[in-house]
Design a protein around this motif. Structure first.
Motif, PDB file in Angstrom:
ATOM      1  N   PHE A 407       0.834  -1.204   0.000  1.00 44.93           N
ATOM      2  CA  PHE A 407       0.000   0.000   0.000  1.00 44.93           C
ATOM      3  C   PHE A 407       0.870   1.255   0.000  1.00 44.93           C
ATOM      4  N   SER A 408       1.905   1.270   0.830  1.00 42.79           N
ATOM      5  CA  SER A 408       2.767   2.449   0.906  1.00 42.79           C
ATOM      6  C   SER A 408       3.486   2.691  -0.416  1.00 42.79           C
ATOM      7  N   TRP A 409       3.971   1.642  -1.043  1.00 41.41           N
ATOM      8  CA  TRP A 409       4.651   1.799  -2.330  1.00 41.41           C
ATOM      9  C   TRP A 409       3.688   2.297  -3.401  1.00 41.41           C
ATOM     10  N   ALA A 410       2.471   1.772  -3.399  1.00 39.70           N
ATOM     11  CA  ALA A 410       1.481   2.197  -4.392  1.00 39.70           C
ATOM     12  C   ALA A 410       1.102   3.661  -4.193  1.00 39.70           C
ATOM     13  N   VAL A 411       0.870   4.052  -2.945  1.00 37.08           N
ATOM     14  CA  VAL A 411       0.432   5.423  -2.670  1.00 37.08           C
ATOM     15  C   VAL A 411       1.520   6.433  -2.997  1.00 37.08           C
ATOM     16  N   PHE A 412       2.733   6.204  -2.480  1.00 34.70           N
ATOM     17  CA  PHE A 412       3.788   7.206  -2.637  1.00 34.70           C
ATOM     18  C   PHE A 412       4.559   7.076  -3.944  1.00 34.70           C
ATOM     19  N   GLY A 413       4.542   5.891  -4.534  1.00 34.03           N
ATOM     20  CA  GLY A 413       5.273   5.714  -5.780  1.00 34.03           C
ATOM     21  C   GLY A 413       4.436   5.848  -7.027  1.00 34.03           C
ATOM     22  N   PHE A 414       3.116   5.672  -6.898  1.00 32.26           N
ATOM     23  CA  PHE A 414       2.263   5.680  -8.088  1.00 32.26           C
ATOM     24  C   PHE A 414       1.078   6.636  -7.962  1.00 32.26           C
ATOM     25  N   ILE A 415       0.320   6.523  -6.876  1.00 30.69           N
ATOM     26  CA  ILE A 415      -0.934   7.274  -6.774  1.00 30.69           C
ATOM     27  C   ILE A 415      -0.691   8.773  -6.638  1.00 30.69           C
ATOM     28  N   ILE A 416       0.085   9.182  -5.645  1.00 35.28           N
ATOM     29  CA  ILE A 416       0.305  10.621  -5.440  1.00 35.28           C
ATOM     30  C   ILE A 416       0.984  11.278  -6.636  1.00 35.28           C
ATOM     31  N   PRO A 417       2.032  10.677  -7.226  1.00 41.97           N
ATOM     32  CA  PRO A 417       2.624  11.307  -8.405  1.00 41.97           C
ATOM     33  C   PRO A 417       1.639  11.468  -9.563  1.00 41.97           C
ATOM     34  N   GLN A 418       0.617  10.615  -9.640  1.00 45.18           N
ATOM     35  CA  GLN A 418      -0.341  10.708 -10.731  1.00 45.18           C
ATOM     36  C   GLN A 418      -1.155  11.990 -10.684  1.00 45.18           C
ATOM     37  N   PHE A 419      -1.437  12.495  -9.475  1.00 43.91           N
ATOM     38  CA  PHE A 419      -2.215  13.733  -9.417  1.00 43.91           C
ATOM     39  C   PHE A 419      -1.450  14.857  -8.731  1.00 43.91           C
ATOM     40  N   LYS A 420      -0.124  14.874  -8.950  1.00 48.64           N
ATOM     41  CA  LYS A 420       0.694  15.935  -8.375  1.00 48.64           C
ATOM     42  C   LYS A 420       0.279  17.312  -8.886  1.00 48.64           C
ATOM     43  N   ASP A 421      -0.250  17.375 -10.111  1.00 54.75           N
ATOM     44  CA  ASP A 421      -0.690  18.663 -10.643  1.00 54.75           C
ATOM     45  C   ASP A 421      -1.795  19.276  -9.803  1.00 54.75           C
TER      46      ASP A 421
END
Length: 519
Positions: A407-421
């Motif tokens: 979960f931590s890898w998915a959230v910080f490595g994939f999910i958050i960068p996806q909507f950084k804008d």
């Protein structure tokens, strides 16, 4: 060597899991508005000014927080350069230290299995992950306060007073008041007043003040009454007694925050309390201490008029100890509370049901994040539930740890960068030098100003769309004016103040817009 690894396998496992969760992806997304850029920008300006005493932001002195976290960021910047990674690194180090400290001291407070469970439950809880990887002050306070409270209980009084002074530098008066009040309540509850004779109180007070007060004296000497009035008067007394954001405080505010922060271990909170009060236990005194420690922080901020989601973070370590003890009892007794199993399933279903929540069009970008996050979090609830149902206690714990690591890898490595804008001002700050002429007046929406300043070095002037949206005055000014705001603010103003349509759009990103009064 093999014997050493076997002997230290619990501690090495804790360190490995903590490192796997906390160290990766520190720079995967820019600092998120508005909190992370506030601290990053303050440390950046202090370092560039060569001033290690006075916090400053937007070119002005700022008396919001004591300097300990800024000093740690400045050291990080000095060694590694100014970046998103170096901004977050101090919190990560504090989180690693807190996790390992909880394990090492847990062996003395309880035993090795409880220490092991508690440390892993702490580092894999959702709230600890978030704060541990964020460039905010809360993890620094959590570490210093945790060392203080455990040292007091273990009668390591000089260490306790030193870290009490560091807590004073981490968060202000609460760093000194919390340990004193928690100890008083614990002594009153357990009727151990005689302990006060051995606590070295006069020497301890002097030691804590010797560590924590010099900065306050120097700040008063340099800045005078304005420092005391702003830091002590407003940021501590007034914010506790009156809400910073009226209408956004409630005595029940932190209940859902605590449940979310301790995910996926939330389901064990009530069974833990039930077991604690129902049966006597060899660790009863230590458990009472942890309960007072956690409950005091929770209740204190519940009655505070200013409430932010990270305020109750210092209660995570004692809560982890309570949960670790309960998990240990379930394991050695080979039984668990039946409602626990039902709660795990219901929480898993509730997490999945979040996908059905209707979102406003401007928040639709959250939909993929909710889907991925809810599925992984639900797995962290369902898999342990299945293992418990089949009485695979060790497998239940391992399943929770592994899924929360994923979960931590998915959230910080994939999910958050996806909507950084949508959560940072990085893109706007990158295009600003190509749009802004460098000398005209620049207004920046309050919420965006720290991020714009951190990434562009341009402070601008604060513009509050609620308190001071005087668009007519900006339009009538003969000189050219640039105005940066979020698109959500722009659309709201377009409905209520048609003057916004007379501004030209100099540039825009998916979520922010740079306006100009004379296109």
């Amino acid at each position: 060597m093999k014997q050493w690894f076997l002997k230290n396998r619990y501690g090495l496992t804790v360190a490995l899991v903590a490192a796997i969760i906390l160290l990766p992806f520190l720079g995967a997304a820019p600092l998120m508005d508005p909190d992370e850029p506030v601290y990053g920008e303050t440390a950046r300006e202090m370092l560039l000014a060569g001033d290690w005493l006075s916090p400053r932001i937007f070119g002005q002195y700022w008396y919001d927080k004591p300097p300990l976290f800024y000093w740690l960021e400045m050291l990080s910047y000095s060694f590694f350069g100014i970046s998103d990674i170096s901004s977050r690194l101090p919190s990560v180090i504090m989180a690693l230290a807190t996790t390992l400290y909880v394990y090492v001291q847990g062996k003395e407070l309880f035993n090795k299995p409880i220490a092991f469970l508690s440390a892993l439950l702490l580092v894999t809880s959702a709230g600890f992950m978030y704060i541990g990887k964020a460039a905010v002050t809360d993890m620094t306070l959590m570490f210093t306060l945790t060392v203080t409270m455990i040292s007091f209980y273990r009668k390591k009084y000089y260490i306790a007073y030193i870290f009490c002074g560091l807590s004073l530098l981490a968060k202000g008066p609460v760093g000194y008041a919390f340990p004193a009040l928690i100890m008083l309540i614990y002594l009153a509850w357990t009727r151990q007043w005689t302990l006060m004779k051995h606590m070295k109180i006069p020497q301890g007070i002097l030691l804590a003040f010797a560590v924590g007060l010099p900065w306050y004296f120097l700040m008063y000497k340099v800045h005078g009454e304005v420092f005391l009035d702003t830091f002590i008067g407003y940021h501590n007394i007034t914010r506790f007694a009156a809400p910073e954001h009226p209408g956004q405080n409630s005595i029940f505010f932190f209940i859902p925050i605590l449940f979310a922060a301790m995910m996926p271990w939330t389901a064990a909170l009530f069974p833990t309390l039930w077991r604690l009060f129902k049966k006597r236990d060899p660790f009863r005194d230590t458990l009472q201490y942890c309960l007072v420690w956690a409950a005091f922080i929770f209740l204190f901020f519940s009655f505070s008029k200013t409430q932010l989601v990270t305020y109750i973070a210092p209660m995570f370590p004692p809560t982890a100890y309570l949960l670790g003890w309960y998990g240990y009892r379930c394991y050695i007794e080979r039984k668990f509370s039946r409602p626990l199993l039902l709660t795990l399933y219901l929480l898993g279903l509730a997490v999945l049901a979040c996908n059905a929540i209707p979102l406003h069009e401007e928040a639709s970008f959250f939909r993929p994040a909710i889907l991925w996050g809810s599925c992984l979090l639900a797995a962290a609830l369902f898999l342990p539930a299945v293992c418990l149902w089949r009485h695979y206690y060790r497998a239940a714990f391992i399943a929770g740890i592994v899924t929360m690591t994923a979960f931590s890898w998915a959230v910080f490595g994939f999910i958050i960068p996806q909507f950084k804008d949508h959560v940072t001002s990085y893109d706007t700050a990158q295009i600003l030098p190509d749009v802004y002429d460098g000398h005209s007046m620049l207004y920046i929406e309050k919420f965006l100003r720290p991020g714009i300043s951190y990434y562009s070095g341009m402070y601008g002037r604060e513009w509050d769309p609620v308190k001071d949206p005087d668009l007519e005055a900006l339009l009538q000014t003969k000189d050219k004016i640039f105005l940066i705001m979020s698109k959500s603010t722009f659309h709201k103003l377009a409905k209520s103040q048609h003057l916004i349509d007379r501004f030209g759009i100099a540039a825009e990103t998916p979520t922010q817009v740079i306006l100009i009064n004379h296109p």
